[in-house]
Every structure is written in C-alpha cells, then in structure tokens.
Enzyme design. Structure first.
Site, PDB file in Angstrom:
ATOM      1  N   TYR A 253       0.874  -1.176   0.000  1.00  0.00           N
ATOM      2  CA  TYR A 253       0.000   0.000   0.000  1.00  0.00           C
ATOM      3  C   TYR A 253       0.903   1.215   0.000  1.00  0.00           C
ATOM      4  O   TYR A 253       1.818   1.324   0.818  1.00  0.00           O
ATOM      5  CB  TYR A 253      -0.908   0.013   1.231  1.00  0.00           C
ATOM      6  CG  TYR A 253      -1.810   1.238   1.278  1.00  0.00           C
ATOM      7  CD1 TYR A 253      -2.862   1.392   0.364  1.00  0.00           C
ATOM      8  CD2 TYR A 253      -1.608   2.240   2.218  1.00  0.00           C
ATOM      9  CE1 TYR A 253      -3.682   2.513   0.399  1.00  0.00           C
ATOM     10  CE2 TYR A 253      -2.436   3.365   2.264  1.00  0.00           C
ATOM     11  CZ  TYR A 253      -3.469   3.492   1.354  1.00  0.00           C
ATOM     12  OH  TYR A 253      -4.284   4.601   1.387  1.00  0.00           O
TER      13      TYR A 253
ATOM     14  N   ASP B  13       9.528   3.427  -0.312  1.00  0.00           N
ATOM     15  CA  ASP B  13       8.407   4.007   0.435  1.00  0.00           C
ATOM     16  C   ASP B  13       8.613   3.664   1.907  1.00  0.00           C
ATOM     17  O   ASP B  13       8.295   2.568   2.368  1.00  0.00           O
ATOM     18  CB  ASP B  13       7.074   3.468  -0.085  1.00  0.00           C
ATOM     19  CG  ASP B  13       5.884   4.072   0.675  1.00  0.00           C
ATOM     20  OD1 ASP B  13       6.116   4.823   1.658  1.00  0.00           O
ATOM     21  OD2 ASP B  13       4.734   3.795   0.295  1.00  0.00           O
TER      22      ASP B  13
ATOM     23  N   LYS C 161       4.081   9.577   8.589  1.00  0.00           N
ATOM     24  CA  LYS C 161       3.880   8.978   9.907  1.00  0.00           C
ATOM     25  C   LYS C 161       4.830   9.521  10.993  1.00  0.00           C
ATOM     26  O   LYS C 161       4.590  10.606  11.501  1.00  0.00           O
ATOM     27  CB  LYS C 161       3.899   7.456   9.795  1.00  0.00           C
ATOM     28  CG  LYS C 161       2.744   6.989   8.873  1.00  0.00           C
ATOM     29  CD  LYS C 161       2.423   5.518   8.880  1.00  0.00           C
ATOM     30  CE  LYS C 161       1.106   5.274   8.145  1.00  0.00           C
ATOM     31  NZ  LYS C 161       1.184   4.421   6.981  1.00  0.00           N
TER      32      LYS C 161
HETATM   33  C1  LIG Z   1       0.501   4.866   5.620  1.00  0.00           C
HETATM   34  C2  LIG Z   1       1.224   4.606   4.361  1.00  0.00           C
HETATM   35  C3  LIG Z   1       1.017   5.376   3.209  1.00  0.00           C
HETATM   36  C4  LIG Z   1      -0.052   6.427   3.126  1.00  0.00           C
HETATM   37  O1  LIG Z   1       0.129   7.474   4.024  1.00  0.00           O
HETATM   38  P1  LIG Z   1      -1.124   8.423   4.372  1.00  0.00           P
HETATM   39  O2  LIG Z   1      -0.546   9.464   5.271  1.00  0.00           O
HETATM   40  O3  LIG Z   1      -2.140   7.542   5.037  1.00  0.00           O
HETATM   41  O4  LIG Z   1      -1.636   8.973   3.085  1.00  0.00           O
HETATM   42  C5  LIG Z   1       1.807   5.113   2.102  1.00  0.00           C
HETATM   43  N1  LIG Z   1       2.747   4.170   2.115  1.00  0.00           N
HETATM   44  C6  LIG Z   1       2.972   3.395   3.199  1.00  0.00           C
HETATM   45  C7  LIG Z   1       4.049   2.363   3.160  1.00  0.00           C
HETATM   46  C8  LIG Z   1       2.203   3.572   4.343  1.00  0.00           C
HETATM   47  O5  LIG Z   1       2.405   2.760   5.395  1.00  0.00           O
END
Ligand SMILES: *Cc1c(COP(=O)(O)O)cnc(C)c1O
Length: 438
Positions: free
Chosen positions: A142, A237, A265
């Site tokens: 994701y 990511d 995050k």
């Molecule tokens: C949480 C997450 C996202 C998305 O971040 P948001 O702040 O919810 O848009 C993208 N990539 C990874 C790996 C994530 O864990």
C-alpha cells in the site's frame, strides 16, 4: 447502549462507514469501533471509560507513545507562536536538516501533508526525470490512494494493472505494472521485456500493509541492480518504516540506496505530514527550480514540523531502537509459545517493533501466502483481545506497532491478555467454528 454505539450510529448517518478512513470501520472484523476519548503513553481510553493497550498507535506515528511530554512541550510552544504561516519557518528548516543528515540517499526534500501526497509526488518526479510513464509496484503493498497506486495485477500472467478501486481510469491503471513481492525471477523477466519503459519501481523495504512481510535480501539487491541497469528510479516508500526500524530508514539496514525516499507517519509526531527526498540533482527537477509541479497550502506547517522535530530528536538515542527490538522480541516470543502450546495454525512475522500474527501455519513471504490466512479466526482473536483490553489493528493485513512506552510490565500483561484470546481461538476451532458474534 454504550456511548460508542450511540456515536457510531450517528456517525454512520454522516460519514461513509461512520469513519474518516476505511479500516477504522471494523469492516473486516465486524462489531462497533470504540470511539476514543483520550490516549496517554501506550493506553487508549474510549468514551465509555474502557482502557486498551494500544498496538495501533495511529497506524504507526506514535513511536514514543501518546502524549510524549517533550513532543507536547514543543508543539505547545510552536502553536503559541502561530499555527501555519504559508511561509518558510525555522522548524521546517530544522526538521529538513535532521532528516537529510539521517538518510545518506537524501540530499534535499520537500514536505507535504500525507503519505499519499508523498508517493504521488515521488512518482510524478520519477516520470518527469525519466520521461517514461510506466511504474512498477508489488502485490499486497500500500502506497497511499493516488490513482496510479490503486491498482492490482490483471488476470492470467499479465503484469499490467487493473483498477482496485472504482473511479480509477483503466488507462491509468494500465501504466502500473504489478509483481509479487520477493519474486526475483519475475523481476528479471519483467525488466528484460519492459525495463526501458519503466520510470520507477516503488517498494516498502519491509512490507507492513499486507501484514508484516520481510524482504528477501537477494530480491532487494536484484531490484536495485535492474532499476539501475534499465535507467528506472527506485523509490523506497519508508512512510511506515522511516525512523521505525532504525534512526533514518530501513534502507540503511538493507544497504538499499534508493533514488527517491518517501516519508510520513513518525516524522510528523502524530500530526499530518509526508515528505519525499532524493539526490540534489533529482530534487532540482521540482518546482520552483524545475519543471515538475507540486505544491501545498499547509505543507511544512509549524505544528507538524515541531511535533516531528521533537520526535526525531528523541529517537537519536540508539538505545531506543534496541529497546524497541527487545520488547518486540519478547511479545512475539510470548505469543509464539502460546500458539505452539495450543497447536494453533499461526505464524508470527516481525521486524523490530512491527509485527503480525498471521493465522496460517505456513511461512508468509508475499501476498499469496498472506492471503491464505484464516480471517474468520483472526476475527475471533481480534475481538477477544479487544474484550481483554488489547487494541490490535482491526484487519489480518495490518501491522501491530510497539512504542517506547510498551515496557516489560505492559508486554507481560499483553501476553497474558492475548493468551486468553488465543485460548478462545482454540475453543472456537474445537467447537466446530460456530457463528461468532463480537
Ligand atoms: C501509511 C502509508 C502510506 C499512506 O500514508 P497516508 O498518510 O495515510 O496517506 C503510504 N505508504 C505506506 C508504506 C504507508 O504505510
């Protein structure tokens, strides 16, 4: 009726699913999501006064636990001076400098407001730099909800993608190629046929969004080698893994050397944030210096920057990461012993302070093996844990997170409570899997 039930009924009338983000609706596990009134350290308190040991931590950001005093002090001080200026600020500069010094692959960066914005912009940047349009992602990953990323593999050996959400044009989905995580052979085959059309590959160094799945070293090495050979950029990511596994990112632990890194995050200390960074050369392509456009009204706002700065500065103590590793090890060890004693079909995957209990007896190395999990059994485990006062992510395919506030006593109590939930799982199987109502 509980207060949570009453609020949930009201919320469902005005928000889709009663929530502001889908997983919170408990769709995969059923039941009523507790409405949370407050959080402190590793504890959540709901509107009915129930307390829970929190293993969600707002899906990752609160590595120091909720309401860390240093984060709150810094945040209060920043807010007293004004919340957002639409102009450069000192906190933004300081947080930028500290991130650049923590990640050797990042010389310059741009702050945004969410992880989704970070990955969407990183992909635009990669397309702008390479002049190519195809991107490669991995099944079960994701990377936020941008159109290009809400894509799954097409049917039959086809690697070109089809939308995984309504509203994503098939023409856009087709530009996204999808391969199984950890499949080195599939990588080689794809790059030999499509390599020179691929702008970038995007990957979670440790996958956390199909539950925790660890990368195979050889797979990561081959991905770096092939992207470089074919002139595609590699995007790490690290929105979940950044500052979670070690100070900086998981890319350091795996010697990954990505071209672009996305963060979110933890670097916002619990406030909305995202960032993407790369070499000076690549980042010079971003506006106003270069032709790739990207902007944000609240980007780099001083509240998010202050909370992030206080968090990252505290994480600079290496002992914190060995403590997180130790607590993660104790929790997974404790659960594994009970799982084995009860002969439950479950596998625990963990890296540092991220873990998942998959209800399948076989190793979980990619989406296909994760998807073999018994989600009905997970549902029992989840609700029985919740009843015991342990708040787990409400889906088999999410990671548990630990904070520095999950001390020995908390881990011991958690294992005790979760062992009762696991016994309930055993009984549920032995009774022939009767209908389970949370
Ligand atoms: C949480 C997450 C996202 C998305 O971040 P948001 O702040 O919810 O848009 C993208 N990539 C990874 C790996 C994530 O864990």
């Amino acid at each position: 009726m509980t207060h949570s039930e009453e609020f949930y009924n009201r919320a469902k009338t005005i928000f889709p699913g009663g929530v502001s983000s889908p997983v919170r609706a408990f769709g995969a596990v059923g039941g009523v999501p507790p409405f949370i009134r407050s959080a402190k350290g590793c504890l959540l308190t709901d509107v009915d006064g129930n307390e829970y040991i929190d293993y969600v931590l707002s899906y990752g950001p609160h590595i120091l636990g909720h309401g860390d005093p240093d984060v709150l002090d810094r945040l209060h001080a920043a807010i007293d001076r004004g919340i957002s200026f639409g102009a450069p600020s000192e906190e933004e500069l300081q947080l930028g400098e500290i991130i650049v010094s923590a990640l050797p692959s990042v010389d310059r960066l741009r702050f945004v407001n969410s992880g989704t914005e970070a990955t969407m912009s990183a992909i635009r940047l990669a397309r702008g730099v390479t002049g190519r349009s195809k991107i490669l992602k991995f099944e079960g990953a994701y990377h936020g909800h941008a159109d290009s990323l809400l894509v799954k593999a097409g049917s039959g050996g086809a690697t070109f993608g089809v939308p995984s959400s309504a509203g994503v044009p098939p023409e856009i989905a087709r530009e996204t190629l999808t391969l199984p995580y950890n499949d080195t052979e599939a990588l080689k085959t794809l790059f030999s046929s499509e390599g020179d059309k691929i702008a970038c590959a995007i990957i979670e160094p440790v996958s956390g969004n199909m539950g925790v799945v660890l990368p195979d070293d050889e797979f990561l090495r081959e991905l770096r080698r092939l992207t470089e050979k074919y002139g595609a950029l590699l995007i790490a990511d690290e929105i979940m893994t950044g500052f979670r596994q070690t100070y900086g990112g998981a890319q350091i632990l795996f010697s990954m050397e990505p071209d672009i890194t996305t963060l979110g995050k933890i670097i916002g200390g619990g406030l909305p944030v995202g960032a993407y960074g790369a070499s000076a050369k690549i980042m010079s392509q971003i506006s106003p210096e270069g032709p790739v456009y990207q902007a944000g009204t609240l980007s780099g706002n001083s509240a998010s920057m202050a909370a992030g700065l206080a968090t990252i500065q505290k994480l600079k103590t290496p002992a914190l990461y060995s403590q997180l590793e130790e607590q993660g090890r104790k929790l997974s060890q404790g659960l594994k012993e009970i799982i084995s004693r009860l002969s439950l079909p479950a596998t625990v995957n963990r890296m540092g302070s991220m873990m998942t209990v998959f209800f399948t007896p076989d190793p979980v190395t990619d989406w296909t093996s994760a998807a073999r999990s018994d989600t009905a059994l997970f549902r029992v485990f989840f609700h029985e844990s919740l009843k015991q006062g342990v708040y787990l992510p409400p889906s088999q395919f999410e990671a548990f997170f630990l904070s520095t506030r999950h001390d020995d006593e908390v881990i011991r109590i958690s294992i005790e409570k979760m062992s009762r939930a696991l016994i309930a799982c055993r009984n549920w199987i032995d009774q022939g899997r009767p209908e389970y109502n949370p």
